[in-house]
Design an enzyme around this catalytic site. Structure first.
Site, PDB file in Angstrom:
ATOM      1  N   GLY A  23       0.708  -1.093   0.023  1.00  0.00           N
ATOM      2  CA  GLY A  23       0.098   0.290   0.022  1.00  0.00           C
ATOM      3  C   GLY A  23       0.765   1.297   0.093  1.00  0.00           C
ATOM      4  O   GLY A  23       0.641   2.216  -0.554  1.00  0.00           O
ATOM      5  N   SER A  24       2.031   1.245   0.606  1.00  0.00           N
ATOM      6  CA  SER A  24       2.998   2.263   0.630  1.00  0.00           C
ATOM      7  C   SER A  24       3.443   2.764  -0.567  1.00  0.00           C
ATOM      8  O   SER A  24       3.442   3.786  -1.075  1.00  0.00           O
ATOM      9  CB  SER A  24       3.971   2.151   1.682  1.00  0.00           C
TER      10      SER A  24
ATOM     11  N   ASP B  14      -7.261   0.928   3.819  1.00  0.00           N
ATOM     12  CA  ASP B  14      -8.056   0.326   4.951  1.00  0.00           C
ATOM     13  C   ASP B  14      -9.585   0.317   4.648  1.00  0.00           C
ATOM     14  O   ASP B  14     -10.308  -0.124   5.685  1.00  0.00           O
ATOM     15  CB  ASP B  14      -7.889   1.137   6.093  1.00  0.00           C
TER      16      ASP B  14
ATOM     17  N   SER C 164      -4.198  -1.535   0.001  1.00  0.00           N
ATOM     18  CA  SER C 164      -3.063  -2.274   0.544  1.00  0.00           C
ATOM     19  C   SER C 164      -3.510  -3.643   0.848  1.00  0.00           C
ATOM     20  O   SER C 164      -4.749  -4.066   1.190  1.00  0.00           O
ATOM     21  CB  SER C 164      -2.717  -1.813   1.904  1.00  0.00           C
TER      22      SER C 164
ATOM     23  N   HIS D 237      -5.484  -6.371   6.318  1.00  0.00           N
ATOM     24  CA  HIS D 237      -6.279  -5.949   5.475  1.00  0.00           C
ATOM     25  C   HIS D 237      -7.370  -6.732   4.914  1.00  0.00           C
ATOM     26  O   HIS D 237      -7.353  -7.776   5.021  1.00  0.00           O
ATOM     27  CB  HIS D 237      -5.460  -4.935   4.181  1.00  0.00           C
TER      28      HIS D 237
ATOM     29  N   ASN E 114      10.731  -0.102  -9.305  1.00  0.00           N
ATOM     30  CA  ASN E 114      10.382  -1.403  -9.588  1.00  0.00           C
ATOM     31  C   ASN E 114       9.262  -1.678  -8.399  1.00  0.00           C
ATOM     32  O   ASN E 114      10.054  -2.112  -7.240  1.00  0.00           O
ATOM     33  CB  ASN E 114      11.289  -2.440  -9.898  1.00  0.00           C
TER      34      ASN E 114
HETATM   35  C1  PLP Z   1      -4.012   4.194   5.656  1.00  0.00           C
HETATM   36  C2  PLP Z   1      -3.041   3.302   5.175  1.00  0.00           C
HETATM   37  N1  PLP Z   1      -2.278   3.666   4.248  1.00  0.00           N
HETATM   38  C3  PLP Z   1      -1.325   2.946   3.846  1.00  0.00           C
HETATM   39  C4  PLP Z   1      -0.908   1.860   4.405  1.00  0.00           C
HETATM   40  C5  PLP Z   1       0.356   1.153   4.055  1.00  0.00           C
HETATM   41  O1  PLP Z   1       0.172  -0.061   3.468  1.00  0.00           O
HETATM   42  P1  PLP Z   1       1.218  -1.353   3.402  1.00  0.00           P
HETATM   43  O2  PLP Z   1       1.487  -1.673   4.860  1.00  0.00           O
HETATM   44  O3  PLP Z   1       0.828  -2.196   2.386  1.00  0.00           O
HETATM   45  O4  PLP Z   1       2.410  -0.525   2.867  1.00  0.00           O
HETATM   46  C6  PLP Z   1      -1.502   1.187   5.545  1.00  0.00           C
HETATM   47  C7  PLP Z   1      -1.126   0.187   6.111  1.00  0.00           C
HETATM   48  O5  PLP Z   1      -1.775  -0.369   6.991  1.00  0.00           O
HETATM   49  C8  PLP Z   1      -2.397   2.286   5.858  1.00  0.00           C
HETATM   50  O6  PLP Z   1      -3.295   1.847   7.031  1.00  0.00           O
END
Ligand code: PLP
Length: 446
Positions: free
Chosen positions: A89-90, A196, A217, A222, A292
């Protein structure tokens, strides 16, 4: 070895994997007080295991046919034309924000431009803003929803404001009408962090479909999981092309696993690089600052199996949320319980709780009580991100002094609603809360 003997061995392996799941993974009995109740986690059965092993046997390893099928199913589910699977998600947040900085847009975000974002949230909603040389302008949240407060948008505006980037906190949709109205009036881009909130709706419309881009994510906590994983979704073909390029090293080429030698574009060897008097191979034409960040086929195989279960997962989350809400309502004098817009149908990630100022106990007292009885708790991510060590020194603005975000930092936490919590487990959670509050039966709030 012939195809038929390979197929036979494959079938034997997969049958064994399903049998292995039953022996090694199938759920263990719940022992109140002893079984650890996670706030979230992988919910899977032999179908995910078999799908993953099938993908291993095919040994594609990188993003291949399964990743493409996963993207297509995701796009269909959300109701947009384009979904790009990424490795978290990041990463999705980074790709989405970086896409809006592309020189190929008529009005790209430029260094020094401002992006309005809530102070309460997950840090990697904010990190890409900083990384791309933009300035976050932090607004306060509303208690109960923990979403950005639309009343804070107007005071956040400056002549550098160019975008809004916000999450639907813990699956609870942002009040979209005033937010979209504000964005439209001022010509702002909108990115929805839907990490989320998969499956939540506002006015019957899926979150993630309101903005220019949205992110997902698939980390195990999730709504569906691929282990690590995420996606960027958009309805805009140019943004999709740019986002794909940012994800795929910055290259322009959109060839997939079965593209012909002439490329998906049909003229792979005919592209131009300014200043070069020879045509250039499209595969090595780099048009964006890229990375990547792709998802592998093994992860996508798990994601496809999870997508089949998504409606049931969401229903279970809603049901657990409703039970917790009913069970905790008697303690509202001590706790701020979640609230949501009457136009929203949340797809809950978790159950947020704020200990009211003046309650005869602290958040720490309550969370330690729960944790010692094997109920996992989590804080609402960064709380007020402006107070986090990594974010104190970044260039930013705030609207006012963010009192609600500070209260979240001090007094908010959440417990789980994920489908791994059945009736007996939810009953145990509620009983444990009740035991805690029993101590304060006659205690007036301080
Ligand atoms: C609102 C939100 N954005 C982004 C992320 C990041 O997701 P990831 O852990 O897959 O990088 C999270 C992680 O839980 C999140 O709660």
């Amino acid at each position: 070895m012939t195809d038929s003997s390979a197929n036979l061995i494959r079938k034997q392996i997969l049958d064994l994997v399903a049998a292995y799941y039953q022996q090694a993974h199938a759920s263990r009995p719940f022992v109140p007080g002893q079984t650890r109740l996670q706030y979230a986690g992988r919910v899977y059965d032999e179908r995910e295991l078999v799908a993953a092993v099938e993908a291993v046997l095919d040994f594609w390893l990188t993003a291949g046919p399964r990743a493409e099928a996963f993207e297509q199913r995701l796009a269909e589910y959300i109701g947009l034309r384009h979904a790009l699977a990424v490795n978290s998600g990041s990463s999705a947040n980074l790709v989405a924000l970086a896409a809006l900085c592309s020189h190929r847009l008529e009005r790209p975000l430029q260094p020094g431009d401002e992006v309005i974002t809530p102070a309460v949230g997950f840090p990697t909603t904010v990190a890409p803003i900083v990384q791309n040389g933009l300035v976050p302008v932090f607004v306060d949240c509303r208690l109960g929803t923990y979403n950005l407060d639309p009343a804070q948008l107007e005071p956040a505006l400056s002549d550098r404001t160019r975008a809004l980037f916000f999450a639907h906190t813990l699956g609870n949709p942002v009040e979209m009408e005033p937010v979209l109205e504000f964005a439209r009036t001022h010509g702002l881009y909108v990115i929805e962090d839907t990490c989320d909130a998969l499956g939540a709706t506002y006015d019957g419309q899926m979150v993630g479909t309101f903005g220019d881009l949205a992110t997902l994510s698939f980390y195990p906590a999730h709504h569906i999981t691929t282990g690590e994983g995420g996606a960027v979704v958009t309805d805009d073909p140019l943004l999709a092309r740019i986002a794909r390029s940012v994800r795929d090293w910055g290259r322009d080429c959109w060839c997939n696993h079965d593209s012909p030698p002439e490329g998906a574009c049909g003229r792979r060897f005919e592209w131009e690089i300014p200043g070069l008097d020879e045509p250039y191979d499209h595969r090595y034409l780099f048009v964006e600052i890229g990375y990547n960040l792709k998802l592998t086929d093994i992860q996508a195989a798990i994601g496809l199996a999870q997508l089949d279960k998504l409606p049931d997962f969401i229903a279970a989350r809603k049901c657990n949320f409703a039970r917790l809400y009913e069970g905790l309502k008697p303690y509202e004098e001590f706790l701020i319980l979640p609230t949501w817009s009457e136009r929203a149908d949340p797809s809950w990630f978790a159950f947020p709780i704020t200990v009211r100022p003046g309650a005869p106990f602290t958040r720490r007292d309550l969370t330690i009580w729960l944790e010692r009885r094997n109920i996992e708790t989590r804080l609402l991510f960064a709380g007020n991100i402006v107070r986090q060590p990594g974010y104190r020194h970044i260039e930013h603005r705030t609207v006012g002094d963010l009192p609600n975000s500070d209260l979240v930092l001090r007094s908010t936490f959440f417990v789980g609603v994920y489908p791994g919590l059945d009736d007996a487990r939810i009953a145990y959670i509620l009983q444990t809360f009740a035991d805690f509050f029993h101590q304060f039966a006659d205690s007036p709030t301080r």
